[in-house]
Write an enzyme that holds these catalytic residues in place. Structure first.
Site, PDB file in Angstrom:
ATOM      1  N   LEU A  37      -9.178   0.681  13.141  1.00 29.79           N
ATOM      2  CA  LEU A  37      -9.685  -0.697  13.090  1.00 29.79           C
ATOM      3  C   LEU A  37     -10.166  -1.030  11.683  1.00 29.79           C
ATOM      4  N   ALA A  84       0.429   3.415  12.016  1.00 30.14           N
ATOM      5  CA  ALA A  84      -0.802   3.191  11.246  1.00 30.14           C
ATOM      6  C   ALA A  84      -0.528   3.346   9.760  1.00 30.14           C
ATOM      7  N   THR A 132       9.630   1.421   6.051  1.00 24.14           N
ATOM      8  CA  THR A 132       9.972   0.117   5.489  1.00 24.14           C
ATOM      9  C   THR A 132      11.226   0.180   4.616  1.00 24.14           C
ATOM     10  N   ASP A 133      11.877  -0.973   4.462  1.00 18.95           N
ATOM     11  CA  ASP A 133      13.044  -1.028   3.563  1.00 18.95           C
ATOM     12  C   ASP A 133      12.621  -0.923   2.095  1.00 18.95           C
ATOM     13  N   GLU A 134      11.309  -1.117   1.818  1.00 18.75           N
ATOM     14  CA  GLU A 134      10.859  -1.114   0.415  1.00 18.75           C
ATOM     15  C   GLU A 134      11.021   0.244  -0.261  1.00 18.75           C
ATOM     16  N   TYR A 157       2.399   0.905  -2.638  1.00 14.97           N
ATOM     17  CA  TYR A 157       2.654   0.880  -1.186  1.00 14.97           C
ATOM     18  C   TYR A 157       3.971   1.575  -0.864  1.00 14.97           C
ATOM     19  N   LYS A 161       4.811   5.085   1.232  1.00 16.22           N
ATOM     20  CA  LYS A 161       5.667   5.137   2.424  1.00 16.22           C
ATOM     21  C   LYS A 161       6.845   6.086   2.192  1.00 16.22           C
ATOM     22  N   ASN A 187       8.838  -8.346   8.608  1.00 18.01           N
ATOM     23  CA  ASN A 187       8.590  -8.898   9.942  1.00 18.01           C
ATOM     24  C   ASN A 187       7.781 -10.190   9.841  1.00 18.01           C
ATOM     25  N   PRO A 212       0.399 -20.660  -2.557  1.00 17.62           N
ATOM     26  CA  PRO A 212       0.712 -19.901  -3.774  1.00 17.62           C
ATOM     27  C   PRO A 212       2.080 -19.231  -3.684  1.00 17.62           C
ATOM     28  N   PRO A 289       2.824  -8.123 -10.091  1.00 19.41           N
ATOM     29  CA  PRO A 289       3.341  -7.109 -11.028  1.00 19.41           C
ATOM     30  C   PRO A 289       4.400  -6.235 -10.333  1.00 19.41           C
ATOM     31  N   GLY A 290       5.518  -6.005 -11.036  1.00 21.50           N
ATOM     32  CA  GLY A 290       6.582  -5.144 -10.487  1.00 21.50           C
ATOM     33  C   GLY A 290       7.266  -5.730  -9.256  1.00 21.50           C
TER      34      GLY A 290
HETATM   35  P1  NAD Z   1      -0.947  -3.909   9.718  1.00 18.49           P
HETATM   36  O1  NAD Z   1      -1.602  -3.779   8.386  1.00 18.49           O
HETATM   37  O2  NAD Z   1      -0.945  -5.217  10.407  1.00 18.49           O
HETATM   38  O3  NAD Z   1      -1.601  -2.840  10.731  1.00 18.49           O
HETATM   39  C1  NAD Z   1      -1.895  -1.531  10.368  1.00 18.49           C
HETATM   40  C2  NAD Z   1      -2.760  -0.905  11.450  1.00 18.49           C
HETATM   41  O4  NAD Z   1      -3.040   0.450  11.050  1.00 18.49           O
HETATM   42  C3  NAD Z   1      -4.115  -1.596  11.645  1.00 18.49           C
HETATM   43  O5  NAD Z   1      -4.385  -1.768  13.010  1.00 18.49           O
HETATM   44  C4  NAD Z   1      -5.102  -0.636  11.000  1.00 18.49           C
HETATM   45  O6  NAD Z   1      -6.399  -0.689  11.567  1.00 18.49           O
HETATM   46  C5  NAD Z   1      -4.426   0.696  11.233  1.00 18.49           C
HETATM   47  N1  NAD Z   1      -4.860   1.718  10.261  1.00 18.49           N
HETATM   48  C6  NAD Z   1      -4.907   1.605   8.902  1.00 18.49           C
HETATM   49  N2  NAD Z   1      -5.410   2.727   8.361  1.00 18.49           N
HETATM   50  C7  NAD Z   1      -5.648   3.587   9.389  1.00 18.49           C
HETATM   51  C8  NAD Z   1      -6.165   4.911   9.459  1.00 18.49           C
HETATM   52  N3  NAD Z   1      -6.555   5.571   8.369  1.00 18.49           N
HETATM   53  N4  NAD Z   1      -6.264   5.494  10.674  1.00 18.49           N
HETATM   54  C9  NAD Z   1      -5.884   4.828  11.798  1.00 18.49           C
HETATM   55  N5  NAD Z   1      -5.428   3.562  11.788  1.00 18.49           N
HETATM   56  C10 NAD Z   1      -5.307   2.943  10.593  1.00 18.49           C
HETATM   57  O7  NAD Z   1       0.522  -3.345   9.504  1.00 18.49           O
HETATM   58  P2  NAD Z   1       1.916  -3.829  10.118  1.00 18.49           P
HETATM   59  O8  NAD Z   1       2.451  -4.923   9.299  1.00 18.49           O
HETATM   60  O9  NAD Z   1       1.767  -4.007  11.581  1.00 18.49           O
HETATM   61  O10 NAD Z   1       2.805  -2.527   9.819  1.00 18.49           O
HETATM   62  C11 NAD Z   1       2.826  -1.442  10.744  1.00 18.49           C
HETATM   63  C12 NAD Z   1       3.753  -0.373  10.222  1.00 18.49           C
HETATM   64  O11 NAD Z   1       5.070  -0.900  10.052  1.00 18.49           O
HETATM   65  C13 NAD Z   1       3.350   0.182   8.844  1.00 18.49           C
HETATM   66  O12 NAD Z   1       3.612   1.566   8.844  1.00 18.49           O
HETATM   67  C14 NAD Z   1       4.258  -0.543   7.869  1.00 18.49           C
HETATM   68  O13 NAD Z   1       4.501   0.237   6.727  1.00 18.49           O
HETATM   69  C15 NAD Z   1       5.510  -0.699   8.712  1.00 18.49           C
HETATM   70  N6  NAD Z   1       6.366  -1.858   8.369  1.00 18.49           N
HETATM   71  C16 NAD Z   1       5.833  -3.118   8.299  1.00 18.49           C
HETATM   72  C17 NAD Z   1       6.668  -4.204   8.037  1.00 18.49           C
HETATM   73  C18 NAD Z   1       6.129  -5.610   7.955  1.00 18.49           C
HETATM   74  O14 NAD Z   1       6.866  -6.516   7.575  1.00 18.49           O
HETATM   75  N7  NAD Z   1       4.879  -5.870   8.315  1.00 18.49           N
HETATM   76  C19 NAD Z   1       8.031  -3.991   7.825  1.00 18.49           C
HETATM   77  C20 NAD Z   1       8.544  -2.689   7.892  1.00 18.49           C
HETATM   78  C21 NAD Z   1       7.694  -1.625   8.190  1.00 18.49           C
HETATM   79  O1  DAU Z   2      10.061  -5.324   3.494  1.00 16.37           O
HETATM   80  C1  DAU Z   2       9.132  -4.818   4.406  1.00 16.37           C
HETATM   81  C2  DAU Z   2       7.729  -5.054   3.892  1.00 16.37           C
HETATM   82  O2  DAU Z   2       7.487  -6.452   3.987  1.00 16.37           O
HETATM   83  C3  DAU Z   2       6.669  -4.269   4.647  1.00 16.37           C
HETATM   84  O3  DAU Z   2       6.887  -2.900   4.463  1.00 16.37           O
HETATM   85  C4  DAU Z   2       5.262  -4.644   4.164  1.00 16.37           C
HETATM   86  O4  DAU Z   2       4.294  -3.972   4.935  1.00 16.37           O
HETATM   87  C5  DAU Z   2       5.101  -6.140   4.317  1.00 16.37           C
HETATM   88  O5  DAU Z   2       3.842  -6.530   3.809  1.00 16.37           O
HETATM   89  C6  DAU Z   2       6.217  -6.898   3.584  1.00 16.37           C
HETATM   90  O6  DAU Z   2       6.078  -6.773   2.140  1.00 16.37           O
HETATM   91  P1  DAU Z   2       6.307  -8.020   1.149  1.00 16.37           P
HETATM   92  O7  DAU Z   2       5.589  -7.769  -0.105  1.00 16.37           O
HETATM   93  O8  DAU Z   2       7.751  -8.375   1.091  1.00 16.37           O
HETATM   94  O9  DAU Z   2       5.572  -9.161   2.033  1.00 16.37           O
HETATM   95  P2  DAU Z   2       4.563 -10.352   1.636  1.00 16.37           P
HETATM   96  O10 DAU Z   2       4.397 -11.209   2.842  1.00 16.37           O
HETATM   97  O11 DAU Z   2       3.351  -9.860   0.946  1.00 16.37           O
HETATM   98  O12 DAU Z   2       5.426 -11.173   0.562  1.00 16.37           O
HETATM   99  C7  DAU Z   2       6.695 -11.717   0.880  1.00 16.37           C
HETATM  100  C8  DAU Z   2       7.248 -12.362  -0.379  1.00 16.37           C
HETATM  101  O13 DAU Z   2       6.457 -13.516  -0.715  1.00 16.37           O
HETATM  102  C9  DAU Z   2       7.202 -11.476  -1.607  1.00 16.37           C
HETATM  103  O14 DAU Z   2       8.337 -11.727  -2.410  1.00 16.37           O
HETATM  104  C10 DAU Z   2       5.923 -11.908  -2.340  1.00 16.37           C
HETATM  105  C11 DAU Z   2       5.839 -13.399  -2.009  1.00 16.37           C
HETATM  106  N1  DAU Z   2       4.480 -13.952  -1.896  1.00 16.37           N
HETATM  107  C12 DAU Z   2       3.572 -13.307  -1.136  1.00 16.37           C
HETATM  108  C13 DAU Z   2       2.281 -13.789  -1.007  1.00 16.37           C
HETATM  109  C14 DAU Z   2       1.257 -13.068  -0.159  1.00 16.37           C
HETATM  110  C15 DAU Z   2       4.169 -15.154  -2.527  1.00 16.37           C
HETATM  111  O15 DAU Z   2       5.027 -15.759  -3.206  1.00 16.37           O
HETATM  112  N2  DAU Z   2       2.901 -15.649  -2.389  1.00 16.37           N
HETATM  113  C16 DAU Z   2       1.925 -15.016  -1.660  1.00 16.37           C
HETATM  114  O16 DAU Z   2       0.775 -15.519  -1.606  1.00 16.37           O
END
Ligand code: NAD
Ligand code: DAU
Length: 351
Positions: A37, A84, A132-134, A157, A161, A187, A212, A289-290
């Protein structure tokens, strides 16, 4: 109970959808949700299933080795779905350490606990690591990430991963731990923390605040509705080949600026504003950055071998997402108070 499953990070965005899916679709599984949490974990995401007989919550920090071992002694897990993580790229730039602790050390703690718990009887067990695809880096104009693409992570990040993915594979090759990995694209959908692009933009448009857009808004992401990811996780957990990796993506590439424009027009309609009103809020700010230029996934292996395919059209998925945020104002208001306000000011003021 037929199986006892550990889901880590089940109070987060994707994890909450996965927990709900498993608790409701598999009443004969005991689903244990272990989550620290953090700011991103919110039990309000799963209030609808919290009193189900086949659900348990365990507040656990996966960085705490003993706590993880205790969890594995308390329950004889048959499977792990490990979500997590620290998940926000911008936060990994302002503070990488937490990403190393949770994403790398936390994963090793889980791998060690699973290894020792399953040593005698590894048959039928699976450690499923959600990635993640990153990890594949950044694409130019052409090409797609496949399961064979070499790793080239470029943010703290994605490096954390990638490191955890390597450890998961190493535990399979060296110790024979039954593992499977999936790497998914961006997602979107209900319950996403409003630090990420889509919910951040929805909230700012609603409140007439600047949207932004980093750099020129030309970076490209491949967007997938969270329920589609959840369905893929269900398939891979049950039918994925041990030792294999599956890419998951929406085949749905959008430049950030084009995506924001669509969102603006949906919001104008939903808020009864004149068409074009929300677009005026678009504000170009200093780039990340990056900043990776383009992500795009080839998910043909998952489609051909396991029969998965994404369902909603992007416009339909976005509209569902907007509707959810506009009707869950209490959820949003609680998250936006306190800690998040400080984060927002630190990230965006003077950018
Ligand atoms: P999120 O940040 O919404 O949720 C992460 C959860 O992990 C939270 O509930 C947090 O409390 C828990 N957590 C963090 N540190 C912890 C710890 N030390 N011990 C136990 N719990 C902990 O993340 P999300 O967007 O739901 O992503 C979930 C997973 O999917 C991650 O592994 C992320 O890398 C991967 N992923 C996310 C996306 C995306 O677009 N969001 C895409 C591809 C993969
Ligand atoms: O590709 C999968 C990844 O997608 C996951 O592994 C990560 O957990 C998830 O956070 C996401 O990463 P991104 O960096 O792609 O997502 P984010 O929503 O932060 O940003 C999406 C795009 O938008 C990216 O090119 C940065 C840009 N952006 C983001 C924010 C927060 C903006 O232009 N303005 C913003 O304020």
């Amino acid at each position: 109970m037929k199986r006892i499953i550990l889901i880590t990070g089940g109070a987060g965005f994707i994890g909450s959808h996965v927990v709900r899916r498993f608790v409701t679709r598999y009443p004969d599984y005991l689903v244990v949700n272990a989550d620290k949490l953090t700011y991103a974990g919110n039990l309000e995401n799963i209030t609808d299933i919290e009193s189900n007989q086949n659900y348990r919550f365990e507040k656990t920090d996966i960085v705490n080795k003993q706590a993880v071992l205790d969890l594995f002694s308390k329950y004889s897990f048959d499977g792990v779905i490990h979500l997590a993580a620290e998940s926000h790229v911008d936060r990994s730039i302002t503070g990488p350490d937490e990403f190393v602790f949770t994403n790398i050390i936390g994963t090793v703690n889980l791998l060690n606990a699973a290894r020792s718990s399953w040593k005698e009887h590894p048959e039928g067990k699976v450690f499923y690591h959600i990635s993640t695809d990153e990890v594949y880096g950044s694409l130019g104009k052409e090409g797609l990430f496949t399961e064979e693409t070499a790793y080239d992570p470029r943010s703290p990040y994605s490096a954390s991963k990638a490191s955890s993915d390597h450890l998961v594979r190493a535990y399979h090759h060296t110790f024979g731990l039954p593992v499977v990995i999936s790497n998914c694209s961006n997602n979107y959908g209900p319950n996403q923390f409003p630090e990420k692009l889509i919910p951040l933009a929805i909230n700012n448009i609603k409140n007439n605040k600047p949207i932004p857009v980093y750099g020129k808004g030309e970076n490209i992401r491949d967007w997938l509705y969270v329920e589609d990811h959840s369905a893929a996780i269900d398939l891979i957990f049950h039918k994925g080949k041990v030792g294999d990796t599956y890419n998951i993506g929406g085949n749905n590439e959008w430049k950030n600026i084009d995506l924001i424009r669509i969102l603006c027009s949906i919001m104008d309609k939903k808020l009864n504003r004149q068409n074009g009103t929300s677009e005026k809020l678009i504000t170009y700010v200093k780039d990340r950055p990056g900043h990776d230029m383009r992500y795009a996934i080839d998910s043909s292996k998952l489609q051909n071998e396991l029969g998965w395919s994404p369902i909603p059209e992007f416009s339909e998925g976005l509209e569902k997402t907007v509707d959810w945020y506009l009707s869950n104002t209490t959820w949003l208001e609680r998250i936006l108070s306190g800690e998040y306000e400080k984060y927002y000011d630190m990230m965006y003021s003077g950018r």
